[in-house]
Design an enzyme around this catalytic site. Structure first.
Site, PDB file in Angstrom:
ATOM      1  N   SER A  80       0.817  -1.212   0.000  1.00 57.71           N
ATOM      2  CA  SER A  80       0.000   0.000   0.000  1.00 57.71           C
ATOM      3  C   SER A  80       0.853   1.266   0.000  1.00 57.71           C
ATOM      4  O   SER A  80       1.573   1.533  -0.955  1.00 57.71           O
ATOM      5  CB  SER A  80      -0.968  -0.046   1.190  1.00 57.71           C
ATOM      6  N   ASP A  98      10.852   5.274  -9.540  1.00 56.91           N
ATOM      7  CA  ASP A  98      10.548   5.823 -10.864  1.00 56.91           C
ATOM      8  C   ASP A  98      11.210   7.175 -11.094  1.00 56.91           C
ATOM      9  O   ASP A  98      11.497   7.543 -12.239  1.00 56.91           O
ATOM     10  CB  ASP A  98       9.031   5.950 -11.053  1.00 56.91           C
ATOM     11  N   LYS A 146      -0.425  -4.165  -3.540  1.00 55.07           N
ATOM     12  CA  LYS A 146      -1.734  -3.596  -3.194  1.00 55.07           C
ATOM     13  C   LYS A 146      -1.805  -2.187  -3.766  1.00 55.07           C
ATOM     14  O   LYS A 146      -1.299  -1.236  -3.180  1.00 55.07           O
ATOM     15  CB  LYS A 146      -1.950  -3.560  -1.687  1.00 55.07           C
TER      16      LYS A 146
END
Length: 412
Positions: A311, A322, A336
């Site tokens: 999460s 990223d 998740k």
């Protein structure tokens, strides 16, 4: 012409007076149990991310549920759980009052109570003190690790769950609670009266580590994304900078997540610019949360993750990966990629409802897929007291990376 007008007036009169053609519906009175069931249905109807409701006729489900005789709160909870199970979404769930209160306490970052970490001793099943929180009323009262709690007020702890014991020790600031304590070194028991106070739950563990070349590295382990997590991380970063840290290890292993906003705020402590996360609602509309030029440090960063990182942990790890701000080390994360909101029901219970999904800055949907680290390092299960030791292979790999200029450059 007169006849035609007369016919129209007769029809209008019949419609207005209910002369066989139209009848105004009578408002139906619902029981207290039906009201809770209907409120749960409405919350899902208005908020759930999938407006096909897993290809269910949501109105038809409502009508069927109302036919059930509900004579107790337990039967109501069962009906709500059955309704939610049709969505096939394990994260959209009913939280009975005790679970709902516990979840709110855990994510709030503070509570009012005595300040004890407790556990059930595996061999005896006795309620055991793991540790008193620093500065807490329990610490001031002299309660120590491994003490046994035999009773809370007049309630013997032999048949209490951890949640039940925790709830009995919590309470309003200024009120008192009586604990019957037996120390680990003695068979004698004593009664300790403690006045409850505001307790801050610090989800951050920190220390300065050193590489083999004696490079100072700040280690931060975050156990949960609670409301105070960002402030605690920021405080720790400033302190470790003053202690000479030249790089950082952020340990998100076995962190199940928590508050979305906490994950965003912590990302902003490391990222000066760039997108942190995209959210997608039930209409398919994208929204984004971005860095806001408030990063505290640009020093090299390694993030530890494993299959227990979920999460908000994945939101933070994905943002740092990223944006090439950190090197991720460990094992693939849980996967998740769904966001829940909490809704309180009139009886103190609550619903956790999936209201959106998220994508990483590179538009990766990680739900059920997880995030793959830059450096995959398998790890046999270790005890909590072995984290950061020679037995912790993922941690040791992180330290090694700070001696490899090329790898750390991936993050900067």
């Amino acid at each position: 012409m007169v006849k035609r007008i007369w016919v129209v007036l007769c029809v209008l009169t019949l419609l207005i007076t209910g002369g066989g053609f139209y009848q105004t519906p009578i408002a139906q009175a619902y029981t207290a149990e039906q009201d809770i069931l209907l409120q749960s249905w409405r919350i899902v109807d208005q908020s759930y991310i999938d407006d096909s409701f897993n290809h269910q006729n949501w109105w038809f489900i409502r009508q069927n549920l109302l036919q059930k005789p509900l004579s107790s709160r337990e039967e109501t909870y069962t009906a709500i759980s059955e309704m939610l199970s049709l969505l096939k979404d394990p994260y959209t769930r009913l939280l009975p009052p005790e679970q709902y209160r516990s979840l709110k306490v855990n994510t709030s970052g503070e509570l009012s109570g005595v300040g004890l970490q407790i556990n059930l001793e595996p061999n005896s099943g006795e309620l055991e003190v793991v540790a008193p929180l620093a500065g807490s009323p329990a610490e001031a009262a002299g309660i120590q690790a491994h003490d046994r709690i035999l009773a809370i007020n007049d309630n013997k702890t032999t048949n209490l769950t951890l949640d039940e014991a925790a709830m009995l020790m919590r309470g309003r600031v200024g009120t008192s609670v009586s604990l019957t304590i037996r120390s680990a070194e003695s068979e004698d028991s004593r009664v300790v009266n403690i006045v409850r106070d505001r307790i801050s739950l610090n989800p951050v563990t920190t220390y300065i580590a050193h590489t083999k070349e004696d490079l100072a590295i700040g280690y931060l382990r975050l156990s949960q994304f609670s409301a105070n997590a960002s402030a605690e991380i920021a405080h720790a970063l400033v302190k470790m900078q003053q202690q000479g840290a030249k790089g950082y290890i952020l340990d998100l292993r076995n962190n199940p997540g928590g508050l979305l906003q906490a994950g965003i705020e912590i990302a902003r402590l490391w990222l000066d610019d760039g997108t942190i996360v995209y959210t997608v609602n039930r209409q398919g509309s994208f929204d984004s949360f971005d860095a806001n030029h408030t990063a505290i440090t640009d020093a090299p960063l390694v993030v530890l993750v494993n299959e227990g990182s979920a999460s908000a942990s994945e939101i933070l790890a994905g943002a740092l990966q990223d944006n090439h701000r950190a090197v991720l080390v460990g094992e693939k994360t849980f996967g998740k990629g769904l966001i829940q909101s909490l809704f309180e029901l009139p009886d103190g219970s609550g619903l956790a409802v999936t209201v959106a999904k998220y994508e990483t800055p590179a538009h990766k949907d990680i739900n059920k897929l997880g995030i793959v680290p830059n450096q995959i390092v398998a790890q046999e299960p270790i005890m909590l007291n072995q984290v950061g030791t020679e037995a912790d292979q993922q941690y040791q790999k992180a330290l090694e990376l700070f001696n490899d200029t090329a790898l750390v450059a991936e993050a900067t």
